[in-house]
Motif scaffolding. Structure first.
Motif, mmCIF file in Angstrom:
data_model
loop_
_atom_site.group_PDB
_atom_site.id
_atom_site.type_symbol
_atom_site.label_atom_id
_atom_site.label_comp_id
_atom_site.label_asym_id
_atom_site.label_seq_id
_atom_site.Cartn_x
_atom_site.Cartn_y
_atom_site.Cartn_z
ATOM 1 N N LEU A 162 1.152 6.764 -9.489
ATOM 2 C CA LEU A 162 1.240 5.476 -8.805
ATOM 3 C C LEU A 162 -0.126 4.791 -8.735
ATOM 4 C CD1 LEU A 162 3.772 6.134 -5.902
ATOM 5 C CD2 LEU A 162 4.186 5.235 -8.198
ATOM 6 N N SER A 163 -1.193 5.580 -8.646
ATOM 7 C CA SER A 163 -2.536 4.995 -8.660
ATOM 8 C C SER A 163 -2.785 4.294 -9.984
ATOM 9 C CB SER A 163 -3.602 6.076 -8.439
ATOM 10 O OG SER A 163 -3.518 6.609 -7.143
ATOM 11 N N GLY A 167 -2.521 1.018 -8.424
ATOM 12 C CA GLY A 167 -3.845 1.026 -7.800
ATOM 13 C C GLY A 167 -3.843 1.892 -6.562
ATOM 14 N N GLU A 168 -4.858 2.736 -6.408
ATOM 15 C CA GLU A 168 -4.858 3.723 -5.321
ATOM 16 C C GLU A 168 -4.971 3.102 -3.937
ATOM 17 O OE1 GLU A 168 -9.611 4.868 -5.417
ATOM 18 O OE2 GLU A 168 -8.138 6.294 -6.180
ATOM 19 N N GLU A 169 -5.472 1.881 -3.826
ATOM 20 C CA GLU A 169 -5.606 1.227 -2.521
ATOM 21 C C GLU A 169 -4.357 0.439 -2.121
ATOM 22 O OE1 GLU A 169 -7.985 1.233 -0.282
ATOM 23 O OE2 GLU A 169 -9.460 2.467 -1.337
ATOM 24 N N THR A 170 -3.355 0.403 -2.994
ATOM 25 C CA THR A 170 -2.150 -0.373 -2.708
ATOM 26 C C THR A 170 -1.352 0.283 -1.575
ATOM 27 O OG1 THR A 170 -2.006 -1.152 -4.979
ATOM 28 C CG2 THR A 170 0.022 -1.218 -3.679
ATOM 29 N N PRO A 171 -0.884 -0.495 -0.595
ATOM 30 C CA PRO A 171 -0.067 0.070 0.497
ATOM 31 C C PRO A 171 1.274 0.577 -0.033
ATOM 32 C CG PRO A 171 -0.949 -2.089 1.089
ATOM 33 C CD PRO A 171 -1.180 -1.911 -0.380
ATOM 34 N N VAL A 200 8.501 8.190 -1.391
ATOM 35 C CA VAL A 200 7.510 7.119 -1.309
ATOM 36 C C VAL A 200 8.101 5.860 -1.925
ATOM 37 C CG1 VAL A 200 5.340 6.258 -2.282
ATOM 38 C CG2 VAL A 200 5.424 8.527 -1.265
ATOM 39 N N ALA A 201 7.913 4.740 -1.260
ATOM 40 C CA ALA A 201 8.361 3.453 -1.783
ATOM 41 C C ALA A 201 7.149 2.526 -1.867
ATOM 42 C CB ALA A 201 9.425 2.842 -0.876
ATOM 43 N N VAL A 202 7.021 1.813 -2.983
ATOM 44 C CA VAL A 202 5.876 0.939 -3.187
ATOM 45 C C VAL A 202 6.312 -0.286 -3.980
ATOM 46 C CG1 VAL A 202 5.210 2.177 -5.294
ATOM 47 C CG2 VAL A 202 3.509 0.798 -4.084
ATOM 48 N N GLU A 203 5.696 -1.420 -3.692
ATOM 49 C CA GLU A 203 5.929 -2.611 -4.507
ATOM 50 C C GLU A 203 4.604 -3.324 -4.718
ATOM 51 O OE1 GLU A 203 8.768 -5.207 -2.652
ATOM 52 O OE2 GLU A 203 8.162 -4.594 -0.651
#
Length: 473
Positions: A162-163, A167-171, A200-203
Motif C-alpha cells: 500500500l505504501s 504512499g506511506e503517509e496516506t491515511p 485495512v481500507a484506504v482510498e
C-alpha cells in the motif's frame, strides 16, 4: 453428489435461512476453520473443520488445494456443505472447487471486504478488495480493502504494498470487527493485535494531493494540460513538434546512467516515460491508438520474442537468447531477406551507431571481413583514397571518401568487439581533458596557443597528455 458452498458472514449472527436449510439437509458439513466468530453459528451442526490442515501445510496455496481436494473427494459419496467465514467469493478454496465443479450451489454471506468498507466509511463505491495473502496481486486503484490481516508479518507485507501504491503517509482505516481506527499506512504493522477479523481500507486523495502517481495519472495530467483552458504550449504540440524532446530526454537518461547517478536516473526515466505518454495521448486524440494499445503491443511482443521463456525454444546463455530474440524479431517484422533487416535500421540514428548496426546485420549473410586485421587493411586503403581526393581538391570525392573511411573504421571496431559510439565518446572526452590541460600549461608559461609554432604545440600537448594520465593514477 451435490456440493454447496456457504458463506457464513462476518459474525455468528449472519447465517441466512437458506444456509440453515442447506445445513439441515443431511449433507456432510465441512468448515474452513473453527477459530473465527462465524463458526459459532454452525458449531452445533457437527461440522468437520480443516484446522489440522492449517498446521500441516507450509503455505496458503497448498492449504487451499488440499481443502478443495478434501471437499471434492467427500462429495463423491455424499452431499457436502463447505462453510467459510465471510463470503464464498473471497475464499480461495471455493474458487478452486468452483473452477472444477460448475454445478456447485452457492449461498453467499456478508463479505469481509464489504464489512470493512462500511466500517471505514469509504466514499468510493469502486474499491478493489483482496485477501492479505494475495496482496501482491493488488494493482493501482482508487480505493482498496485488504482483509485477512491476521499477523504482524502479513501486516508488514500489506504496508509495503500500500505504501508503494498510495504512499506511506496516506491515511487509512484499520478495522477489527466493528472497531475502526484512523491511522497512516506506515502504521499498519504497528498495531497491538492481529486476527482473522482485521482489515485495512484506504482510498486515494484528490488528484493534486496524492502521494503516489502511476501511468494512468500521467495520462490524466497530459489530457488536463491539453484540454480547453489548459496549457497553451501543451495544447499546441504535435507528434512531430515533440520528437526532438524524446531524443534529448533519452540522451539525458543515458548520461545519468553513465554517471551512475540514481537520483538522475529516476528523474530522467520519468521524463522519457512522459514523452512516450505524450505521443500516445496525441494519437488517442486523433483516434489512431491509445497508451493501452501501445503497452499491449509491447507486452505481446516481449512474450513472442522470449520464446525461450514462454515458448518451445531453448537458450543456454545470453548469446543464444539474443539469437532467439533476433530470429523472432525477423519473423514478427516479416523480414525475409538480409536486405530487409539492413534497411529497417532507422536512418535518424546517430551515424556511428547506425553504421555499426548496419554492419552487424549485413554480416549475418556471411559477407564480412575475416578479422579486425583484414578490416584494418581496408581502412588503410580507404585512407589513401581520401588522401588522393584531398590532393585533387574535388569536394564531392572528399565527401565520398571521408564517409568510406569512417564506415571502414566502424567495421574495424565492430570486429574487435568495440562499441563504436562509446569508444568515440571516450575519445572525445579524452581529447577534451587533454586540450584543457594543454591550454592551462601554455597559459601558465605565459604563451598564447595561437602564437605558438607546431613544435611548441607538440611540446605542451605531450606535457598535457602525461599530466592527464598522472591525474588518473
Amino acid at each position: 453428489m451435490k456440493i454447496t458452498l456457504i458463506g457464513l458472514g462476518t459474525d455468528e449472527n449472519c447465517l441466512t435461512q437458506k444456509a440453515v436449510d442447506a445445513l439441515k439437509s443431511g449433507a456432510r458439513i465441512f468448515a474452513r476453520t473453527s477459530l473465527t466468530a462465524p463458526f459459532k453459528s454452525i458449531e452445533n451442526y457437527g461440522a468437520d473443520t480443516m484446522d489440522a490442515l492449517f498446521e500441516k501445510c507450509r503455505n496458503y496455496d497448498t492449504l487451499n488445494k488440499k481443502i478443495a481436494k478434501t471437499v471434492t473427494d467427500a462429495a463423491k459419496s455424499a452431499d457436502v456443505c463447505y462453510c467459510v467465514d465471510g463470503a464464498v467469493c473471497e475464499d480461495s478454496a471455493c474458487k478452486i472447487i468452483l473452477a472444477k465443479h460448475k454445478d456447485c450451489a452457492v449461498i453467499e454471506g456478508v463479505s469481509k471486504s464489504s464489512r470493512a468498507a462500511s466500517a471505514a466509511r469509504l466514499s468510493s463505491m469502486l474499491y478493489t478488495s483482496v485477501s492479505a495473502y494475495g496482496i501482491e496481486e493488488l494493482k493501482s486503484c482508487s480505493a482498496a480493502v485488504i482483509y485477512d490481516i491476521d499477523c504482524e508479518y502479513i501486516a508488514g507485507l500489506v504496508k509495503e504494498k500500500l505504501s508503494d501504491l498510495f504512499g506511506e503517509e496516506t491515511p487509512c482505516a484499520f478495522v477489527r470487527g466493528d472497531e475502526c481506527n484512523k491511522i497512516k499506512i506506515y502504521e499498519i504493522d504497528r498495531m497491538k493485535n492481529y486476527d482473522w477479523d482485521c482489515a485495512v481500507a484506504v482510498e486515494e486523495a484528490s488528484f493534486l494531493k496524492k502521494e503516489r502517481y502511476d501511468f494512468a495519472d500521467l495520462e490524466k495530467m497530459i489530457k488536463l494540460l491539453r484540454a480547453p483552458g489548459g496549457c497553451p504550449w501543451d495544447r499546441a504540440q504535435t507528434n512531430k513538434s515533440i520528437k526532438s524532446n524524446l531524443i534529448e530526454e533519452a540522451y539525458e537518461l543515458a548520461d545519468a546512467v553513465e554517471r551512475d547517478d540514481d537520483d538522475g536516473i529516476e528523474e530522467e526515466t520519468g521524463d522519457v516515460i512522459l514523452q512516450g505518454a505524450f505521443h500516445a495521448v496525441i494519437k488517442q486524440e486523433q483516434g489512431a491508438f491509445n497508451a493501452t494499445d501501445a503497452l499491449t503491443r509491447l507486452v505481446k511482443k516481449l512474450i513472442f520474442r522470449h520464446s525461450h521463456i514462454f515458448g518451445k525454444d531453448k537458450a543456454a546463455d545470453d548469446k543464444e537468447a539474443l539469437g532467439v530474440w533476433e530470429n523472432n524479431k525477423k519473423i514478427e517484422k516479416s523480414q525475409k531477406t538480409y536486405t530487409d533487416s539492413v534497411m529497417s535500421v532507422p536512418k535518424n540514428m546517430p551515424a556511428c551507431m547506425r553504421a555499426q548496426k548496419v554492419g552487424k546485420r549485413s554480416a549475418k549473410c556471411g559477407m564480412d571481413f575475416l578479422s579486425p586485421v583484414s578490416a584494418s587493411e581496408k581502412l588503410a586503403e580507404e585512407v589513401n583514397e581520401l588522401l588522393d581526393a584531398c590532393i585533387s581538391g574535388n569536394k564531392d570525392e572528399i565527401f565520398d571518401e571521408a564517409g568510406d573511411v569512417l564506415y571502414s573504421a566502424v567495421n574495424v571496431c565492430r570486429l574487435a568487439g568495440v562499441d563504436c559510439e562509446q569508444a568515440l565518446h571516450f575519445a572525445v572526452d579524452k581529447f577534451s581533458a587533454r586540450f584543457a590541460e594543454f591550454e592551462k600549461l601554455a597559459a601558465a608559461a605565459g604563451e598564447k596557443t595561437e602564437d605558438m609554432d607546431p613544435s611548441r604545440w607538440d611540446y605542451y600537448w605531450m606535457l598535457a597528455k602525461n599530466a592527464v594520465e598522472n591525474n588518473k593514477n
